[in-house]
Design a protein around this motif. Structure first.
Motif, PDB file in Angstrom:
ATOM      1  N   GLY A 125     -29.830 -75.367  -0.604  1.00  0.00           N
ATOM      2  CA  GLY A 125     -28.660 -75.785   0.415  1.00  0.00           C
ATOM      3  C   GLY A 125     -28.520 -74.731   1.454  1.00  0.00           C
ATOM      4  N   ALA A 126     -29.311 -73.775   1.482  1.00  0.00           N
ATOM      5  CA  ALA A 126     -29.284 -72.637   2.579  1.00  0.00           C
ATOM      6  C   ALA A 126     -30.242 -73.150   3.659  1.00  0.00           C
ATOM      7  CB  ALA A 126     -29.894 -71.582   1.982  1.00  0.00           C
ATOM      8  N   HIS A 127     -29.904 -72.676   4.934  1.00  0.00           N
ATOM      9  CA  HIS A 127     -30.773 -72.859   6.069  1.00  0.00           C
ATOM     10  C   HIS A 127     -32.111 -72.457   5.797  1.00  0.00           C
ATOM     11  CE1 HIS A 127     -31.855 -73.361  10.169  1.00  0.00           C
ATOM     12  NE2 HIS A 127     -32.199 -72.003  10.215  1.00  0.00           N
ATOM     13  N   ASP A 128     -32.350 -71.323   5.392  1.00  0.00           N
ATOM     14  CA  ASP A 128     -33.540 -70.624   4.873  1.00  0.00           C
ATOM     15  C   ASP A 128     -33.510 -70.187   3.703  1.00  0.00           C
ATOM     16  OD1 ASP A 128     -35.892 -68.881   4.886  1.00  0.00           O
ATOM     17  OD2 ASP A 128     -35.555 -67.973   6.522  1.00  0.00           O
ATOM     18  N   PRO A 129     -34.089 -71.203   2.879  1.00  0.00           N
ATOM     19  CA  PRO A 129     -34.248 -70.973   1.203  1.00  0.00           C
ATOM     20  C   PRO A 129     -35.071 -69.559   0.984  1.00  0.00           C
ATOM     21  CG  PRO A 129     -34.538 -73.129   1.727  1.00  0.00           C
ATOM     22  CD  PRO A 129     -34.739 -72.667   2.923  1.00  0.00           C
ATOM     23  N   ALA A 130     -35.908 -69.231   1.401  1.00  0.00           N
ATOM     24  CA  ALA A 130     -36.836 -67.919   1.277  1.00  0.00           C
ATOM     25  C   ALA A 130     -35.892 -66.651   1.532  1.00  0.00           C
ATOM     26  CB  ALA A 130     -38.148 -68.034   2.093  1.00  0.00           C
ATOM     27  N   ALA A 131     -35.327 -66.842   2.644  1.00  0.00           N
ATOM     28  CA  ALA A 131     -34.354 -65.626   2.932  1.00  0.00           C
ATOM     29  C   ALA A 131     -32.928 -65.549   2.145  1.00  0.00           C
ATOM     30  CB  ALA A 131     -33.730 -65.615   4.266  1.00  0.00           C
ATOM     31  N   GLU A 132     -32.589 -66.863   1.421  1.00  0.00           N
ATOM     32  CA  GLU A 132     -31.630 -66.735   0.618  1.00  0.00           C
ATOM     33  C   GLU A 132     -31.920 -66.149  -0.747  1.00  0.00           C
ATOM     34  OE1 GLU A 132     -27.523 -67.401  -0.397  1.00  0.00           O
ATOM     35  OE2 GLU A 132     -28.724 -67.493   1.316  1.00  0.00           O
ATOM     36  N   VAL A 133     -33.270 -66.432  -1.347  1.00  0.00           N
ATOM     37  CA  VAL A 133     -33.696 -65.650  -2.594  1.00  0.00           C
ATOM     38  C   VAL A 133     -33.592 -64.424  -2.336  1.00  0.00           C
ATOM     39  CG1 VAL A 133     -35.882 -65.272  -3.628  1.00  0.00           C
ATOM     40  CG2 VAL A 133     -35.358 -67.901  -3.112  1.00  0.00           C
ATOM     41  N   VAL A 134     -34.187 -63.792  -1.138  1.00  0.00           N
ATOM     42  CA  VAL A 134     -34.177 -62.258  -1.119  1.00  0.00           C
ATOM     43  C   VAL A 134     -32.664 -61.657  -0.914  1.00  0.00           C
ATOM     44  CG1 VAL A 134     -34.811 -60.340   0.597  1.00  0.00           C
ATOM     45  CG2 VAL A 134     -36.175 -62.345   0.276  1.00  0.00           C
ATOM     46  N   ALA A 135     -31.651 -62.387  -0.306  1.00  0.00           N
ATOM     47  CA  ALA A 135     -30.286 -62.202  -0.171  1.00  0.00           C
ATOM     48  C   ALA A 135     -29.654 -61.960  -1.576  1.00  0.00           C
ATOM     49  CB  ALA A 135     -29.702 -62.957   0.707  1.00  0.00           C
ATOM     50  N   LEU A 136     -30.036 -62.900  -2.226  1.00  0.00           N
ATOM     51  CA  LEU A 136     -29.446 -62.933  -3.822  1.00  0.00           C
ATOM     52  C   LEU A 136     -29.785 -61.890  -4.676  1.00  0.00           C
ATOM     53  CD1 LEU A 136     -29.646 -66.874  -4.480  1.00  0.00           C
ATOM     54  CD2 LEU A 136     -27.550 -65.526  -4.334  1.00  0.00           C
ATOM     55  N   ARG A 137     -31.298 -61.669  -4.622  1.00  0.00           N
ATOM     56  CA  ARG A 137     -31.882 -60.429  -5.399  1.00  0.00           C
ATOM     57  C   ARG A 137     -31.331 -59.114  -4.793  1.00  0.00           C
ATOM     58  NH1 ARG A 137     -36.964 -61.100  -3.808  1.00  0.00           N
ATOM     59  NH2 ARG A 137     -37.611 -62.480  -5.627  1.00  0.00           N
ATOM     60  N   ASP A 138     -30.966 -58.955  -3.697  1.00  0.00           N
ATOM     61  CA  ASP A 138     -30.648 -57.613  -3.079  1.00  0.00           C
ATOM     62  C   ASP A 138     -29.096 -57.560  -3.509  1.00  0.00           C
ATOM     63  OD1 ASP A 138     -32.960 -57.187  -1.762  1.00  0.00           O
ATOM     64  OD2 ASP A 138     -32.091 -57.723   0.360  1.00  0.00           O
ATOM     65  N   LEU A 139     -28.237 -58.684  -3.507  1.00  0.00           N
ATOM     66  CA  LEU A 139     -26.922 -58.355  -4.018  1.00  0.00           C
ATOM     67  C   LEU A 139     -27.015 -58.079  -5.556  1.00  0.00           C
ATOM     68  CD1 LEU A 139     -25.299 -61.628  -2.237  1.00  0.00           C
ATOM     69  CD2 LEU A 139     -24.751 -59.326  -2.004  1.00  0.00           C
ATOM     70  N   ALA A 140     -27.729 -58.709  -6.383  1.00  0.00           N
ATOM     71  CA  ALA A 140     -27.690 -58.374  -7.702  1.00  0.00           C
ATOM     72  C   ALA A 140     -28.147 -57.007  -8.177  1.00  0.00           C
ATOM     73  CB  ALA A 140     -28.850 -59.444  -8.383  1.00  0.00           C
ATOM     74  N   THR A 141     -29.264 -56.510  -7.222  1.00  0.00           N
ATOM     75  CA  THR A 141     -29.852 -55.165  -7.387  1.00  0.00           C
ATOM     76  C   THR A 141     -28.502 -54.167  -7.074  1.00  0.00           C
ATOM     77  OG1 THR A 141     -31.916 -55.992  -6.930  1.00  0.00           O
ATOM     78  CG2 THR A 141     -31.515 -53.568  -6.526  1.00  0.00           C
ATOM     79  N   ALA A 142     -28.069 -54.449  -6.018  1.00  0.00           N
ATOM     80  CA  ALA A 142     -27.145 -53.578  -5.778  1.00  0.00           C
ATOM     81  C   ALA A 142     -25.756 -53.492  -6.634  1.00  0.00           C
ATOM     82  CB  ALA A 142     -26.454 -53.766  -4.364  1.00  0.00           C
ATOM     83  N   ALA A 143     -25.454 -54.628  -7.132  1.00  0.00           N
ATOM     84  CA  ALA A 143     -24.350 -54.520  -8.002  1.00  0.00           C
ATOM     85  C   ALA A 143     -24.679 -54.016  -9.629  1.00  0.00           C
ATOM     86  CB  ALA A 143     -24.261 -56.046  -8.398  1.00  0.00           C
ATOM     87  N   ALA A 144     -25.912 -54.025  -9.597  1.00  0.00           N
ATOM     88  CA  ALA A 144     -26.470 -53.506 -10.930  1.00  0.00           C
ATOM     89  C   ALA A 144     -26.382 -52.113 -10.725  1.00  0.00           C
ATOM     90  CB  ALA A 144     -27.857 -54.040 -11.420  1.00  0.00           C
ATOM     91  N   ARG A 145     -26.746 -51.334  -9.807  1.00  0.00           N
ATOM     92  CA  ARG A 145     -26.792 -50.341  -9.463  1.00  0.00           C
ATOM     93  C   ARG A 145     -25.342 -49.369  -9.594  1.00  0.00           C
ATOM     94  NH1 ARG A 145     -31.393 -50.057  -5.002  1.00  0.00           N
ATOM     95  NH2 ARG A 145     -33.112 -50.239  -6.422  1.00  0.00           N
ATOM     96  N   GLY A 146     -24.346 -50.430  -9.268  1.00  0.00           N
ATOM     97  CA  GLY A 146     -23.127 -49.735  -9.429  1.00  0.00           C
ATOM     98  C   GLY A 146     -22.480 -49.430  -8.110  1.00  0.00           C
TER      99      GLY A 146
END
Length: 221
Positions: free
Chosen positions: A200-221
């Motif tokens: 549903g995102a304007h740029d699906p490939a970029a949304e994948v990267v954004a989601l991965r980055d959010l998860a990575t940052a959250a896991a690192r605390g």
């Protein structure tokens, strides 16, 4: 292993499926939902379609079988080219035998738990599985609201895996988006199925990267 994103083609345009797959080539996996109209009320696609998807996808296939009789069918999806095959604990006669069959065929073996299934049902058998999928919605349809109370299951699985030094992957599926993925990552999840949030995102490939980055940052605390 870092955070992994597996876009679900359940939210893709099925009339243009190959081009829809290419749109998410920044992903780690391509999540393919197989539903039979019996185990869940919806009906999607089957073995011949998954086999063809595996031939054209630039990402490995993560097949999620929401079907009856996975004891018979799960190995056939590995033979069709799925690199990871997830079957539902609730539908399986012998989950350990299915997992061993999948591993013998070279696929990662994963078991899924519906929201109402307690995590204790599989804690004694975690060594048999490469991944556990914690459903964060009722399986069968995309676009449902995320169930935050499922994080207790994720935390229990991560604690058990860490105690055994097993390296279990913990996947979540249902309502995964920018406003929920950090919660799952903090609880110990590391593989995320996202359907409507990506497609549903304007740029699906970029949304994948954004989601991965959010998860990575959250896991690192």
């Amino acid at each position: 292993m870092g955070m992994q994103i597996a876009p679900s083609i359940l939210s893709a345009d099925f009339a243009n499926l190959e081009s829809e797959i290419v749109k998410v080539d920044t992903a780690d996996w391509l999540h393919v939902d197989v539903m039979d109209g019996h185990f869940v009320p919806n009906l999607t696609l089957g073995l011949p379609v998954v086999e063809r998807i595996a031939e054209v996808s630039p990402m490995p296939i993560d097949a999620h079988l929401m079907i009856d009789d996975p004891d018979h069918w799960a190995p056939r999806y590995a033979e069709a080219g799925a690199a990871s095959v997830t079957f539902h604990y609730e539908a399986a006669k012998d989950p350990r035998a299915i997992a061993r069959d999948l591993r013998r065929l070279g696929a990662r073996a994963s078991v899924a738990l519906k929201p109402g299934t307690p995590v204790d049902a599989i804690l004694g058998d975690l060594a048999e599985f490469d991944m556990v999928l914690v459903m964060t919605v009722e399986p069968g349809f995309g676009g449902q609201a995320f169930m935050p109370d499922m994080m207790d299951k994720v935390r229990a699985l991560r604690a058990a895996s860490d105690a055994a030094d097993q390296g279990l992957w913990i996947q979540t599926d249902g309502g995964i988006a920018r406003d929920t993925i950090e919660t799952v990552a903090r609880a110990g999840g590391d593989v995320f199925v996202a359907g409507s949030a990506v497609y549903g995102a304007h740029d699906p490939a970029a949304e994948v990267v954004a989601l991965r980055d959010l998860a990575t940052a959250a896991a690192r605390g």
